[in-house]
Design a protein around this motif. Structure first.
Motif, PDB file in Angstrom:
ATOM      1  N   TYR A 149      -5.743  19.132  -4.968  1.00  0.00           N
ATOM      2  CA  TYR A 149      -5.851  20.568  -5.227  1.00  0.00           C
ATOM      3  C   TYR A 149      -7.214  20.967  -5.785  1.00  0.00           C
ATOM      4  N   VAL A 150      -8.030  19.985  -6.152  1.00  0.00           N
ATOM      5  CA  VAL A 150      -9.336  20.328  -6.698  1.00  0.00           C
ATOM      6  C   VAL A 150     -10.331  20.676  -5.591  1.00  0.00           C
ATOM      7  N   SER A 151     -10.185  20.028  -4.435  1.00  0.00           N
ATOM      8  CA  SER A 151     -11.197  20.227  -3.398  1.00  0.00           C
ATOM      9  C   SER A 151     -10.682  20.962  -2.164  1.00  0.00           C
ATOM     10  N   ASN A 152      -9.356  21.002  -1.981  1.00  0.00           N
ATOM     11  CA  ASN A 152      -8.825  21.607  -0.760  1.00  0.00           C
ATOM     12  C   ASN A 152      -8.170  22.945  -1.063  1.00  0.00           C
ATOM     13  N   ILE A 228      -1.173  37.688 -13.070  1.00  0.00           N
ATOM     14  CA  ILE A 228      -1.204  36.275 -13.457  1.00  0.00           C
ATOM     15  C   ILE A 228      -2.636  35.857 -13.785  1.00  0.00           C
ATOM     16  N   TYR A 229      -2.762  35.110 -14.867  1.00  0.00           N
ATOM     17  CA  TYR A 229      -4.098  34.653 -15.248  1.00  0.00           C
ATOM     18  C   TYR A 229      -4.085  33.187 -15.686  1.00  0.00           C
ATOM     19  N   THR A 236      -6.566  25.460 -11.515  1.00  0.00           N
ATOM     20  CA  THR A 236      -7.655  25.415 -10.535  1.00  0.00           C
ATOM     21  C   THR A 236      -8.932  26.069 -11.045  1.00  0.00           C
ATOM     22  N   GLY A 237      -8.846  26.841 -12.122  1.00  0.00           N
ATOM     23  CA  GLY A 237     -10.027  27.564 -12.597  1.00  0.00           C
ATOM     24  C   GLY A 237     -10.495  28.604 -11.583  1.00  0.00           C
ATOM     25  N   GLY A 238      -9.585  29.030 -10.708  1.00  0.00           N
ATOM     26  CA  GLY A 238      -9.943  30.018  -9.687  1.00  0.00           C
ATOM     27  C   GLY A 238     -10.477  29.386  -8.416  1.00  0.00           C
ATOM     28  N   SER A 248      -6.952  39.206 -12.221  1.00  0.00           N
ATOM     29  CA  SER A 248      -7.186  39.027 -13.655  1.00  0.00           C
ATOM     30  C   SER A 248      -8.288  38.006 -13.911  1.00  0.00           C
ATOM     31  N   ILE A 249      -8.310  36.954 -13.104  1.00  0.00           N
ATOM     32  CA  ILE A 249      -9.329  35.927 -13.297  1.00  0.00           C
ATOM     33  C   ILE A 249     -10.709  36.508 -13.006  1.00  0.00           C
ATOM     34  N   GLU A 250     -10.788  37.292 -11.925  1.00  0.00           N
ATOM     35  CA  GLU A 250     -12.060  37.941 -11.578  1.00  0.00           C
ATOM     36  C   GLU A 250     -12.492  38.870 -12.710  1.00  0.00           C
TER      37      GLU A 250
END
Lengths: 301, 268
Positions: A149-152, A228-229, A236-238, A248-250
């Motif tokens: 999930y970190v790269s894909n 959701i934030y 994933t940190g976005g 919210s993350i943006e």
């Protein structure tokens, strides 16, 4: 039930009004103030009018493009989790044991994910999905499915959605269970006498009775998934890239990361407006449904 | 008739799905970092309590739990106290702007915390509450008070009006009626509302982290410390996570009989 008209009731509501107004209206005024100004730092602000709003709503600019992209991502996310969680929640509610100690056990386990702090939920899935130390990631990769999930992008989405289903399906299930519990046995007996099929019982008795609670469930789930934030941010940190950057993350990135207060404030207001409109639509549907159904429910209890 | 075929299998599978990630966290919290990183084990082969010991002996760790509990409890008490009379008013009376007010309250429950993070920071810094439990408690009121009003309104509405009228005929004053008659009647509702306030205040992180820096730092913010130059301290992170689940689990146990009705916001 007719309510008496009594404007003195305002005194009973006043503490709530003052407290919420203190936390809602004052900060909102700050946001409105920021949204009209620009700054070159040093706390020197100057008037920018509706400049930020124009930029925000114009997809060709950087800000507008980011807003639109994160809005779309968020809408898709909300749509996917609603279409998974609502049927699954109903299914789980229908599968609840009928009585005895297993009911209490099921209720406690169901409620458990709801009581876990959101960043811990993120942490749990961050660990669970890792290919080196997490059970899920390890098992999937062992089974020959490449999963990271970190790269894909797709894997990141899969993880975030699975996490949300894990986290919130219980809410839908508990709401539906409460709706099902309120159905008197006589209804089922009548259906049995009529020789109704299992499916007919579901569509003619259970679903209509769950109608109100399902509305609450959809409202709460839509709203909470739309803002959701913490959970995706921890997992994933976005990322990867911007693929799981929801609104919210943006917003937090722009406000606290880049400290672009004007842009962030304009985005906040538009964001709030969308939520207000959706909330109003749901509220109207809900109160109308309540007005129709209340006498029937009062008689049944 | 009112259940479906294969229900035992469905519910069991779902419960396993819910418990598996939690089990994995608990499992990791009893392992040494060496075991976590080097091998994949389904249960701890060299069980250790070292991770938990570190949390219980290091003040910067356990004070995080105390700070979190402080603002959660303050918030729950405030929310219930102000929501009770309001719920009664909404349930029994019509007054100028009642529907608009109710909707406005509800819309605040839905407002994204991310929007409020920065303005709250300014506001609470200006009035000198920044980095105290009060700042977080008051900030969490924005979504907990509307929720408490909503839940309690449902429970108050299920109390027949005749009870109010009889009490007033018997010469009860309004405050006395409220405390002596109404509150005991909706005690379970108050329990459920308190549970929800506790829950939403306990799980929220964004505002809690923004409004504190050192003295009132909540546990969820302390947890980010496990990332250090030497890499992640997975065992410690897992142990801290497990400890944040326990208060919630205890609270659920006490309200388990009312939980379903509570989630329907007293409105079934």
């Amino acid at each position: 039930m007719d309510k008496t008209i009594n404007n003195k009731a305002w005194f009973l509501v006043l503490p709530v009004f003052l407290l919420v107004a203190f936390s809602a209206i004052l900060p909102l005024m700050t946001v409105v103030n920021y949204s009209m100004q620009d700054t070159f730092g040093n706390n020197q602000f100057f008037w920018n009018g509706v400049g930020w709003f124009k930029e925000l709503l114009d997809p060709s600019t950087d800000l507008g493009g980011r807003f639109l992209a994160s809005l779309w991502r968020n809408l898709i996310f909300s749509g996917v989790i609603l279409s998974l969680e609502v049927p699954l929640g109903i299914l789980v509610a229908l599968s609840m044991p009928r009585g005895g100690w297993t009911v209490a056990l099921c209720l406690v386990v169901l409620a458990l994910p709801l009581l876990i702090p959101w960043n811990v939920v993120g942490t749990i899935w961050q660990i669970f999905g890792r290919e080196d130390i997490g059970l899920l990631g390890y098992a999937l990769n062992r089974a020959g499915i490449s999963y990271n999930y970190v790269s894909n992008n797709l894997d990141a989405w899969f993880t975030v959605i699975l996490m949300d289903v894990w986290h919130w399906t219980s809410l839908v299930a508990l709401l539906c269970y409460a709706g099902l519990k309120s159905i008197p046995d006589a209804y089922y007996q009548a259906a049995q006498i009529d020789g109704a099929s299992r499916w007919a019982v579901f569509t003619a008795i259970q679903l209509p009775k769950m109608h109100r609670v399902l509305l609450i469930a959809v409202l709460l789930r839509f709203m909470d998934s739309f803002m959701i934030y913490t959970e995706p941010f921890v997992v994933t940190g976005g990322g990867p890239g911007n693929s799981t950057t929801f609104i919210s993350i943006e917003l937090v990135k722009i406000a606290l990361g880049q400290f672009d207060l004007g842009k962030a404030a304009a985005l906040s207001l538009v964001y709030n407006l969308i939520i207000l409109i959706v909330c109003w639509v749901f509220y109207t549907i809900m109160t109308n449904a309540g007005a129709e159904r209340r006498p029937v429910e009062g008689g049944a209890q | 008739m009112n259940t479906i075929p294969g229900r035992r299998i469905i519910i069991s599978l779902f419960l396993v799905f819910l418990l598996l990630p939690i089990y994995w966290l608990v499992n990791m919290s009893f392992k040494t970092n060496n075991e976590i990183v080097s091998t994949m084990t389904l249960w701890p082969h060299q069980p250790t309590l070292a991770n938990y010991m570190r949390i219980f002996t290091d003040e910067s760790w356990y004070s995080g739990y105390i700070n979190s509990l402080k603002y959660v409890i303050i918030n729950t008490v405030i929310s219930i106290l102000v929501a009770l009379p309001a719920a009664y008013a909404f349930s029994r009376y019509r007054f100028l702007g009642d529907k608009h007010l109710f909707f406005w309250l509800l819309s605040n429950r839905m407002a994204p915390a991310a929007v409020y993070a920065l303005p709250f920071f300014n506001l609470y810094s200006a009035i000198g509450l920044f980095d105290t439990p009060w700042a977080v408690a008051l900030a969490h009121c924005i979504f907990n008070i509307p929720l408490a009003v909503w839940i309690l309104e449902g429970f108050v509405s299920s109390v027949p009006r005749e009870i109010d009228e009889t009490a007033f005929l018997d010469g009860y004053s309004f405050p006395r009626f409220f405390v002596k008659i109404l509150v005991p009647l909706i005690a379970s509702g108050i329990g459920v509302a308190a549970f929800f306030c506790f829950m939403f205040s306990w799980v929220e992180l964004l505002l809690a982290r923004t409004l504190t820096s050192v003295d009132a730092k909540p546990i969820s913010a302390v947890m980010t410390r496990t990332v250090s130059a030497a890499g992640m301290d997975w065992g410690l992170l897992a142990a801290a996570g497990v400890l944040t689940i326990i208060p919630g689990a205890l609270v659920i146990w006490f309200v388990r009989n009312y939980i379903a009705r509570g989630f329907a916001l007293g409105r079934v």
